[in-house]
Structure formats: C-alpha cells, structure tokens
Write an enzyme that holds these catalytic residues in place. Sequence first.
Site, PDB file in Angstrom:
ATOM      1  N   ASP A 101       0.830  -1.210   0.000  1.00 48.76           N
ATOM      2  CA  ASP A 101       0.000   0.000   0.000  1.00 48.76           C
ATOM      3  C   ASP A 101       0.866   1.263   0.000  1.00 48.76           C
ATOM      4  OD1 ASP A 101      -2.386   1.385  -0.002  1.00 48.76           O
ATOM      5  OD2 ASP A 101      -2.601   1.366   2.180  1.00 48.76           O
TER       6      ASP A 101
ATOM      7  N   HIS B 115       2.082   3.751  -9.069  1.00 48.79           N
ATOM      8  CA  HIS B 115       1.825   2.327  -9.341  1.00 48.79           C
ATOM      9  C   HIS B 115       2.957   1.721 -10.180  1.00 48.79           C
ATOM     10  CE1 HIS B 115      -1.944   2.526  -7.361  1.00 48.79           C
ATOM     11  NE2 HIS B 115      -2.546   3.248  -8.279  1.00 48.79           N
TER      12      HIS B 115
ATOM     13  N   LEU C  19      11.298 -20.207  -4.997  1.00 41.09           N
ATOM     14  CA  LEU C  19      10.298 -19.356  -4.338  1.00 41.09           C
ATOM     15  C   LEU C  19       8.914 -19.530  -4.977  1.00 41.09           C
ATOM     16  CD1 LEU C  19       9.678 -16.832  -2.445  1.00 41.09           C
ATOM     17  CD2 LEU C  19      10.157 -15.445  -4.468  1.00 41.09           C
TER      18      LEU C  19
END
Length: 258
Positions: free
Chosen positions: A13, A30, A124
Amino acid sequence: MNTHPKHIAIIMDGNGRWAKKRLMPRTVGHARGAANVRQIVKAAHAVGLRYLTLFAFSSENWRRPPEEVSALMGLFLQYLESEVAEMKAAGIRLRVIGDRSAFAPLLQSRIDQAERDTAHNTGLHLTIAANYGGQWDVLTAVRAWQAAHPDRSLQELDPAALAMHLSTSDLPDPELLIRTGGESRISNFLLWQTAYTELYFTDLHWPDFDDAALSKALQWYSQRVRRFGRTDEQVQHSSAVEHTPTPDLVIQNGIKIG
Ligand code: IPE
Ligand code: IPE
Ligand code: MG
C-alpha cells in the site's frame, strides 16, 4: 528467537501517496510500485524465503476511477510479459489467486500461460492476489466443500476441511504479514489464513520498501513470541524439550503452522 519465516504476505500500500508527495499522478506511483515488486521478489529469493504472497488488487479496488483501474490492469499485464521468462529461469513458481474471470481475456490468458510456464519450478513460490478478497475466498471454499460432498451436512465441515478448499490450500499460512503505507488494517486480504500471523505495519510507502526495510521486518519477526494460545512458560518448555524436526505443514485446528 524465531528463525526466518517460510511465508511472508505483503499488502503493498501507499503507491498513490508516494506519487502525490512528489506532485506526480497516482499511476506513476503504481509503476514505481510494480518495479519494486521485482526488487522485493529478488530479495525474498536471496534470503531463501519459500513463499511470498503479494496483494496487488483487491476485490474492492474496482471502486477506483476507471482510468486508474485500467492503468493497474496494464501494469499487471506488462509485469507478466516482462518478468515470466526470468522467473522461469530463476526457478520461481508464479500463481495468481482471486477471481480472474473479471479480467480481460488477454490478461486471463497471460496469467494462465505464466502459471503453466513456471508450474514445475520449486524455488520461491510467488503468489499474486488479484481481484482477491478474503471473504470471497472463505465463501468460495465453503461452497466448494459442499459441492464436493453433496451427501454431507454443513455440520461436518471443520476448519481443516475448509482450508483445503481455499485458494491458498497448497501454501502454509503466512508467519508474517507486512503492510506498507501506514494503515493498520487487513483490507479484506487473507482473513482466514492470518489467524495466527504476526502483523507488521510500516509507514514506508510501497515504492520505498527496499531490501533494508525487509531485513528490518524480518528482524522484528525474529523477536516475536508465538504462543498459539499457550502460556509463555509452556512455549519456553516446549522449545527446550522438542528436538524432533517439525513436518513442513502441521495443521492444528485448521491453522497451518509451518
Ligand atoms: C496500493 O497503493 C496499490 C493498490 C491498492 C492497487 P494505493 O493506490 O492504495 O496507494 P494509496 O493508499 O492511495 O497511497
Ligand atoms: C489494499 O490497499 C489493497 C492492495 C494493496 C492491493 P487499499 O489501498 O485498497 O486499502 P484501503 O482501501 O485503504 O483499506
Ligand atoms: Mg491504499
């Protein structure tokens, strides 16, 4: 002292405020946020993290201005197009959770392709939550359980059975959840799966959350005492006497403890 977590979940965020502070449009924030995903995935891979789950777009984020939503969709598509080849080579397995049926057909097909291309990787496990909501996940799981067991009553549904139908059924629950951007809320992210997760909130905006910030969060996590309802004394005693290695995934009352 806790060892490194196996699974970290992040609510990324603060992109909009990062841009606003610099008098730039939110979409620039963004774009910087997407670039930072690349950086943090690398850092997570480097510290040997097994699972990383990133909240990229919530089921409520459709309420944003249409231009911002379409910029976010564009960045997601661009991210898949630019990163998947490298992930494939680096051994990263990518999966997307959330209701993808709402996305444009091209984005849906790129998601499917990325998942197929990296399905056999064992490094991962990177999970991106897109059009994801924790309430949706739980409700969908209950419905799926009922569809799979038409002859059984809902009274027979227990936490472990429900967890098997969540979108995260093959992931251990996160030991650590990080939220950047200064808010202290879950915003409908992994509601069920964070029952016993350590919650770490930082004022840093997502584009500013770097390797050093990740190390700081890991350091904070290492100092937490995880009691799972027990007393301090019980926890100290059990860690002193338990030398047997724990299996990868232990399910206690539906809570997956890695
Ligand atoms: C997070 O940053 C990205 C998404 C929710 C898609 P925000 O866009 O929420 O940034 P702020 O909270 O407005 O600063
Ligand atoms: C949460 O951030 C969702 C993502 C980071 C993808 P929001 O910015 O949407 O959360 P609220 O609306 O402030 O709770
Ligand atoms: Mg926000």
